[in-house]
Design a protein around this motif. Sequence first.
Motif, PDB file in Angstrom:
ATOM      1  N   GLN A 108     -11.019  45.538  38.579  1.00 47.00           N
ATOM      2  CA  GLN A 108     -12.111  45.176  39.480  1.00 47.00           C
ATOM      3  C   GLN A 108     -13.386  45.946  39.159  1.00 47.00           C
ATOM      4  N   LEU A 114      -7.356  32.391  35.363  1.00 41.62           N
ATOM      5  CA  LEU A 114      -7.800  33.781  35.547  1.00 41.62           C
ATOM      6  C   LEU A 114      -6.849  34.723  34.820  1.00 41.62           C
ATOM      7  N   VAL A 154     -16.570  35.589  43.486  1.00 42.88           N
ATOM      8  CA  VAL A 154     -15.164  35.189  43.338  1.00 42.88           C
ATOM      9  C   VAL A 154     -14.948  34.115  42.278  1.00 42.88           C
ATOM     10  N   GLN A 195      -6.897  29.605  39.828  1.00 46.13           N
ATOM     11  CA  GLN A 195      -7.825  29.762  40.944  1.00 46.13           C
ATOM     12  C   GLN A 195      -8.487  28.426  41.291  1.00 46.13           C
ATOM     13  N   LYS A 222      -5.772  38.824  34.727  1.00 45.37           N
ATOM     14  CA  LYS A 222      -5.918  40.016  35.564  1.00 45.37           C
ATOM     15  C   LYS A 222      -6.926  40.969  34.936  1.00 45.37           C
ATOM     16  N   THR A 223      -7.934  41.320  35.696  1.00 43.99           N
ATOM     17  CA  THR A 223      -8.946  42.244  35.179  1.00 43.99           C
ATOM     18  C   THR A 223      -9.105  43.416  36.139  1.00 43.99           C
ATOM     19  N   GLN A 259     -17.396  35.710  38.656  1.00 42.72           N
ATOM     20  CA  GLN A 259     -17.128  37.115  38.311  1.00 42.72           C
ATOM     21  C   GLN A 259     -18.394  37.901  37.994  1.00 42.72           C
ATOM     22  N   THR A 305      -8.388  36.393  46.335  1.00 43.39           N
ATOM     23  CA  THR A 305      -9.253  35.871  45.278  1.00 43.39           C
ATOM     24  C   THR A 305      -9.022  36.543  43.925  1.00 43.39           C
ATOM     25  N   THR A 306      -8.144  37.538  43.897  1.00 39.71           N
ATOM     26  CA  THR A 306      -7.886  38.226  42.622  1.00 39.71           C
ATOM     27  C   THR A 306      -6.416  38.090  42.236  1.00 39.71           C
TER      28      THR A 306
END
Lengths: 146, 234
Positions: A137, A132, B84, A35, A134-135, B87, A25-26
């Motif tokens: 977490q 999305l 998910v 996504q 990239k961040t 966020q 999910t990331t």
Amino acid sequence: MLMPKRVKYRKQQRGRRDGLATRGTTVAFGEYGLQATEACWMTSRQIEAARRVIVRYIRRGGRMWTRVFPDKPVTKKAAETRMGGGKGAVDEWVSVVQPGRVLFELGGVDEDTAREAFKQASAKLSISTQFLVKTDQITGTKVAGA
Amino acid sequence: MPEMLSLEVGPREVVGKKVKALRRAGVVPGVVYGHHAETCRVQMDERELGRFLSRLSASSLIQVVVQGEDSPRPALIRDVQRHVLTQRIQHVDFLQVDLTEQVRIDVPIVSVGEAPIALPEAAVTSEDGTTLVASLIQELDSLEVECLPTDIPTGFSVDVSGMASVHDVITVADLQVPEGVTVHNDPEHVVFRILVERFGEEEEDEDEIAEVEVITASEAERRAEEREEEEEED
């Protein structure tokens, strides 16, 4: 076309696809991701069509990752066949996609290019998607370089 | 030692499925735990937490001030669970630390500058129309380090502007690690490398569903036994 090289059983039952994705999910490999926001059976043809659009758009530079693999066989009975006689033949291979699943990732390209490539790829899919970045977490901030 | 940021949290009585109601009200549930520390369930405002987290790095040491307690608890943010799709923050884990006890933590690695070989103008087009394009690939996102909580680096910045050749790599051993910090990753593990890809005419794939080899359960068992025997022989 993506499909497994060999399988243990030729045909599968349909199964369920409710709920959200809990894995994949990331953005894990690249800097940007596409996504899924809906559930679907994504066919190998759809994955291939989306992949080609992305590769054609980014053309030079960048790297792409495909995060889904069609490992589920879907059967279909031949047209105008009477019921009975057992389960039909394998017609296509699909990947079970749940909301939240990252489908594709891109790295080494700028954000505008990635957005447009994913927009075109999304048009090849039967579900709605979101872009999305990239961040981190923990902090939720954009990772440097992305 | 950099100044620690403080986060004010309240004690939480609500547990289990009822925390959904908390989240609907814009409150995030969390927990503080640690070695030799008493576990404490906490809750905090979602927007405030979001702003607070955005000012930190993933390895920042913070002070968790629980309402009703005399002294703040020094802690690391161990985990932030996010929805998910939206966020939105679902739950936060704080790891309370003893400032005299070493901890193991992942510290992020970030690139600084641009690798000249990976710039668009560095792409080479050959006579047959194919283009060779190099791109910078980050193989490792974080380093696992062990040190005192006060010595935890906020991040490892790696200058990649020296990567001018396709054979250039930056490994864990090349990173500058401050004193008092032990790295647990393999020193030869590649952190950054250059990937060269060839772009040319698109290949045409077959658009058919080919036959797939089916391994029956008994066949799979037989193959597994064969593999085991081979391994034993080796």
